[in-house]
Enzyme design. Structure first.
Site, mmCIF file in Angstrom:
data_model
loop_
_atom_site.group_PDB
_atom_site.id
_atom_site.type_symbol
_atom_site.label_atom_id
_atom_site.label_comp_id
_atom_site.label_asym_id
_atom_site.label_seq_id
_atom_site.Cartn_x
_atom_site.Cartn_y
_atom_site.Cartn_z
ATOM 1 N N ASN A 191 0.772 -1.160 -0.230
ATOM 2 C CA ASN A 191 0.129 -0.043 0.076
ATOM 3 C C ASN A 191 0.985 1.109 -0.069
ATOM 4 O O ASN A 191 1.552 1.406 1.040
ATOM 5 C CB ASN A 191 -0.778 0.006 1.373
ATOM 6 C CG ASN A 191 -1.654 1.473 1.347
ATOM 7 O OD1 ASN A 191 -1.912 1.982 0.368
ATOM 8 N ND2 ASN A 191 -2.324 1.641 2.645
ATOM 9 N N TRP A 192 0.740 1.895 -1.007
ATOM 10 C CA TRP A 192 1.867 2.920 -1.369
ATOM 11 C C TRP A 192 1.406 3.972 -0.726
ATOM 12 O O TRP A 192 2.087 5.320 -0.763
ATOM 13 C CB TRP A 192 2.387 3.126 -2.628
ATOM 14 C CG TRP A 192 3.233 2.252 -3.187
ATOM 15 C CD1 TRP A 192 3.838 1.052 -2.465
ATOM 16 C CD2 TRP A 192 4.094 1.978 -4.448
ATOM 17 N NE1 TRP A 192 4.758 0.476 -3.186
ATOM 18 C CE2 TRP A 192 4.836 1.003 -4.551
ATOM 19 C CE3 TRP A 192 3.719 2.613 -5.615
ATOM 20 C CZ2 TRP A 192 5.808 0.471 -5.613
ATOM 21 C CZ3 TRP A 192 4.593 2.296 -6.877
ATOM 22 C CH2 TRP A 192 5.486 1.198 -6.735
ATOM 23 N N LYS A 193 0.013 4.281 -0.270
ATOM 24 C CA LYS A 193 -0.528 5.405 0.243
ATOM 25 C C LYS A 193 -0.286 6.686 -0.792
ATOM 26 O O LYS A 193 -0.166 6.592 -1.762
ATOM 27 C CB LYS A 193 -0.157 5.972 1.677
ATOM 28 C CG LYS A 193 -0.231 4.435 2.282
ATOM 29 C CD LYS A 193 0.119 4.737 3.961
ATOM 30 C CE LYS A 193 0.120 3.312 4.829
ATOM 31 N NZ LYS A 193 -0.044 3.563 6.009
ATOM 32 N N HIS B 58 -9.335 1.531 4.679
ATOM 33 C CA HIS B 58 -8.111 1.646 5.657
ATOM 34 C C HIS B 58 -8.215 2.577 6.706
ATOM 35 O O HIS B 58 -9.290 3.678 6.494
ATOM 36 C CB HIS B 58 -7.032 2.214 4.649
ATOM 37 C CG HIS B 58 -5.733 2.228 5.381
ATOM 38 N ND1 HIS B 58 -5.354 2.989 6.004
ATOM 39 C CD2 HIS B 58 -4.708 1.281 4.969
ATOM 40 C CE1 HIS B 58 -4.026 2.769 6.550
ATOM 41 N NE2 HIS B 58 -3.744 1.644 5.808
ATOM 42 N N GLU C 8 -6.790 5.022 7.738
ATOM 43 C CA GLU C 8 -6.588 6.445 7.503
ATOM 44 C C GLU C 8 -7.744 6.910 6.787
ATOM 45 O O GLU C 8 -7.939 8.196 6.859
ATOM 46 C CB GLU C 8 -5.431 6.604 6.748
ATOM 47 C CG GLU C 8 -4.047 6.226 7.290
ATOM 48 C CD GLU C 8 -2.826 5.844 6.528
ATOM 49 O OE1 GLU C 8 -2.749 5.697 5.349
ATOM 50 O OE2 GLU C 8 -1.768 5.431 7.251
ATOM 51 N N GLU D 232 -5.439 -4.592 10.837
ATOM 52 C CA GLU D 232 -4.393 -3.462 10.737
ATOM 53 C C GLU D 232 -4.551 -2.718 12.125
ATOM 54 O O GLU D 232 -5.232 -1.935 12.158
ATOM 55 C CB GLU D 232 -4.273 -2.800 9.669
ATOM 56 C CG GLU D 232 -4.002 -3.146 8.488
ATOM 57 C CD GLU D 232 -3.626 -2.470 7.262
ATOM 58 O OE1 GLU D 232 -2.269 -2.514 6.769
ATOM 59 O OE2 GLU D 232 -4.099 -1.241 7.051
ATOM 60 N N GLY E 111 2.569 2.381 10.823
ATOM 61 C CA GLY E 111 3.670 3.498 10.170
ATOM 62 C C GLY E 111 4.291 4.013 11.697
ATOM 63 O O GLY E 111 5.101 5.079 11.860
ATOM 64 N N SER F 120 3.503 -2.012 10.242
ATOM 65 C CA SER F 120 4.877 -1.993 10.277
ATOM 66 C C SER F 120 5.687 -3.468 10.056
ATOM 67 O O SER F 120 6.431 -3.882 10.727
ATOM 68 C CB SER F 120 5.376 -1.602 11.843
ATOM 69 O OG SER F 120 4.987 -0.329 11.982
ATOM 70 N N GLY G 265 2.980 -1.091 4.123
ATOM 71 C CA GLY G 265 3.070 0.252 3.720
ATOM 72 C C GLY G 265 4.437 0.737 3.518
ATOM 73 O O GLY G 265 5.121 0.631 2.549
ATOM 74 N N GLY G 266 4.956 1.122 4.540
ATOM 75 C CA GLY G 266 6.650 1.652 4.240
ATOM 76 C C GLY G 266 7.660 0.634 4.015
ATOM 77 O O GLY G 266 8.221 1.184 2.682
HETATM 78 P P1 PGA Z 1 2.977 0.249 7.630
HETATM 79 O O1 PGA Z 1 1.691 0.533 6.750
HETATM 80 O O2 PGA Z 1 3.409 -0.931 6.935
HETATM 81 O O3 PGA Z 1 3.768 1.492 6.998
HETATM 82 O O4 PGA Z 1 2.860 0.313 9.183
HETATM 83 C C1 PGA Z 1 0.481 -0.635 6.709
HETATM 84 C C2 PGA Z 1 -0.805 0.110 6.203
HETATM 85 O O5 PGA Z 1 -0.977 1.054 6.626
HETATM 86 O O6 PGA Z 1 -1.381 -0.512 5.446
#
Ligand code: PGA
Length: 254
Positions: free
Chosen positions: A9-11, A96, A98, A168, A174, A214, A235-236
């Site tokens: 997930n590149w956001k 998600h 967010e 999640e 993050g 993470s 994500g990251g």
């Molecule tokens: P993260 O993000 O791996 O950077 O914690 C995961 C996500 O929000 O899907």
């Protein structure tokens, strides 16, 4: 019986030029090699075409990070399932944390989006998870149950091929903090029990439940080794070709 799904997930990162380069690097790390897991990248909408182009002829798939519930019309700024299909997307992330937090998406709206994605022949990755205060108060299962059941209420039949849940924990996204493998397994097992209540054992055993928060090469082996952890939403670590590829490689060894 469940194939691992390793999803990036590149956001809101990587516009078309950068995304194309990164996708090329990711595909390059697997040049001449194959994997049996499924691997997916969900870039920002404007970068989907660039990523899709670089992934042509590879095993990598492309998805989106959000979608609208209508087919088309006066919804400025929104994107529909038919547009995503046209753009080569196979998966769509919905709900998600967010989007729930910053864009006020309710469980009801997330459920409608999930259903729309499935009805229109795409695959939905529905995200659920509790915030830290809810976990501290011992309410994490209640919160996740409400989020999962909102979607299950709208689904029927064998959706196992098109329905993925991503657990999640919001406090792990993050932050560098991860759920322990035991905490992840406990919640994934609980989610599977909700799936079994709704669909019965046969179908529930086929539905994939991803862990997100993470996840990185250093912790992915332990997490992916848990019975009910069927992949990761990353994500990251998906923004670095070597880390993302390493997680796929680790999934292959389990
Ligand atoms: P993260 O993000 O791996 O950077 O914690 C995961 C996500 O929000 O899907």
């Amino acid at each position: 019986m469940r194939t691992f799904l390793i999803a990036g997930n590149w956001k809101m990162n990587a516009g078309p030029s950068e995304a194309g380069k990164l996708a090329k690097e990711i595909a390059g790390t697997w040049k001449g090699k194959t994997f049996s897991s499924e691997a997916l990248i969900c870039p920002p909408f404007v970068s989907i075409a660039a990523v899709s182009k670089e992934f042509e002829g590879t095993q990598f798939k492309v998805g989106a990070q959000n979608v609208h519930t209508e087919d088309n019309g006066a919804y400025t700024g929104e994107i529909s399932t038919s547009m995503l299909k046209d753009a080569n997307c196979e998966y769509v992330i919905v709900g998600h944390s967010e989007r729930r937090e910053y864009f006020h998406e309710t469980s009801e709206l997330v459920a409608q989006k999930g259903k729309k994605v499935i009805d229109d022949g795409l695959k939905a990755i529905v995200c659920v998870g509790e915030v830290l205060e809810e976990r501290k108060a011992g309410k994490h299962e209640d919160v996740v149950k409400e989020q999962v059941n909102a979607v299950l209420d709208l689904l029927d039949g064998d959706v196992s091929d098109q329905f993925v849940i991503a657990y999640e924990p919001v406090w792990a996204i993050g932050t560098g903090e991860t759920a322990t493998p035991e905490q992840a397994q406990e919640m994934h097992k609980f989610i599977r029990s909700l799936l079994t209540e709704k669909f019965g054992d046969d179908i529930s055993q086929k539905i994939r439940i991803l862990y997100g928060g993470s996840m990185k090469p250093e912790n992915s082996e332990e997490l992916l080794s848990q019975t009910d952890v069927d992949g990761g939403l990353i994500g990251g670590a998906s923004l670095k070709a070597d880390s993302f590829s390493k997680i796929i490689e680790i999934s292959e060894s389990i």
